[in-house]
Design a protein around this motif. Structure first.
Motif, short mmCIF file in Angstrom:
data_model
loop_
_atom_site.label_atom_id
_atom_site.label_comp_id
_atom_site.label_asym_id
_atom_site.label_seq_id
_atom_site.Cartn_x
_atom_site.Cartn_y
_atom_site.Cartn_z
N LEU A 134 46.26 -22.38 -4.09
CA LEU A 134 46.32 -22.37 -5.55
C LEU A 134 47.16 -23.53 -6.07
O LEU A 134 46.75 -24.27 -6.98
N ILE A 135 48.33 -23.73 -5.50
CA ILE A 135 49.21 -24.83 -5.93
C ILE A 135 48.54 -26.18 -5.69
O ILE A 135 48.66 -27.09 -6.52
N ALA A 136 47.82 -26.32 -4.59
CA ALA A 136 47.10 -27.58 -4.34
C ALA A 136 46.10 -27.85 -5.46
O ALA A 136 45.97 -28.99 -5.93
N TRP A 137 45.39 -26.82 -5.91
CA TRP A 137 44.42 -26.98 -7.01
C TRP A 137 45.15 -27.28 -8.31
O TRP A 137 44.75 -28.16 -9.07
N LEU A 138 46.25 -26.59 -8.58
CA LEU A 138 47.00 -26.80 -9.82
C LEU A 138 47.59 -28.21 -9.90
O LEU A 138 47.68 -28.79 -10.99
N LYS A 139 47.98 -28.79 -8.79
CA LYS A 139 48.54 -30.15 -8.81
C LYS A 139 47.52 -31.17 -9.30
O LYS A 139 47.89 -32.22 -9.80
N VAL A 140 46.25 -30.85 -9.19
CA VAL A 140 45.19 -31.72 -9.70
C VAL A 140 44.74 -31.30 -11.09
O VAL A 140 44.52 -32.14 -11.95
N HIS A 141 44.65 -30.00 -11.35
CA HIS A 141 44.01 -29.51 -12.57
C HIS A 141 44.95 -28.97 -13.64
O HIS A 141 44.51 -28.78 -14.78
N GLN A 142 46.21 -28.70 -13.32
CA GLN A 142 47.13 -28.19 -14.36
C GLN A 142 48.57 -28.46 -13.91
O GLN A 142 49.39 -27.56 -13.82
N LEU A 143 48.87 -29.71 -13.70
CA LEU A 143 50.17 -30.11 -13.17
C LEU A 143 51.33 -29.66 -14.04
O LEU A 143 52.42 -29.39 -13.55
N ASP A 144 51.12 -29.53 -15.33
CA ASP A 144 52.22 -29.17 -16.23
C ASP A 144 52.80 -27.79 -15.91
O ASP A 144 53.93 -27.50 -16.29
#
Length: 162
Positions: free
Chosen positions: A68-78
């Motif tokens: 999940l964090i890997a995806w968030l670092k690309v799609h919702q870094l904030d």
């Protein structure tokens, strides 16, 4: 909206339990808002709470969280870069079904920017905008997550564009 489906595909490909049975991953967009300004533009932003529910999960919760964090670092870094959103932007609940499985609910505060451009003769062109990348690109295209010698999850680096 592209983020709910993108995250579903990413987790279903990364987590072995979900590869075998992707229907155990439920995805809901709750508490949604559309934010648009009073300008001439039709562009807007989706704001919503994404609720992911993994049912009857017997694996390690770390596998889900790291993917999940890997995806968030690309799609919702904030959600990680901003101190305020970091406090509550990624929430979870776990229901212990029995000694072997749990149901995990993860709630994410997500946004999606949508650009709408006006063309000729009333034509409107819509484009979902990728997130601004503040970090350098991933060094590797493929990742494997281990706990000791046990493979927990594996995934390709998420694509930045919708």
């Amino acid at each position: 909206m592209y983020k709910p489906n993108s995250l579903r595909q990413h987790l279903a490909a990364a987590i072995p339990d979900l590869q075998r049975d992707p229907d155990r991953l439920l995805v809901f967009a709750d508490e949604g808002n559309v934010v648009a300004s009073a300008t001439a533009s039709f562009s807007f932003e989706y704001r919503f709470k994404l609720n992911l529910i993994v049912t009857d999960y017997a694996g390690d919760a770390d596998a889900i969280m790291v993917a999940l964090i890997a995806w968030l670092k690309v799609h919702q870094l904030d959600l990680m870069a901003n101190e305020e959103t970091r406090k509550h932007g990624i929430a979870f609940e776990v229901d212990f079904n029995n000694h072997e499985t749990v149901d995990i609910s993860i709630k994410l505060d997500l946004t999606e920017r949508v650009a709408v451009k006006t063309g000729e003769a009333g034509r409107l062109d819509i484009k979902h905008l990728a997130e601004i990348q503040h970090m350098p690109a991933y060094a590797d295209e493929f990742w494997k997550l281990y706990d000791g010698d046990t493979l927990l999850a594996e995934w390709r680096t998420p694509e930045a564009t919708p």
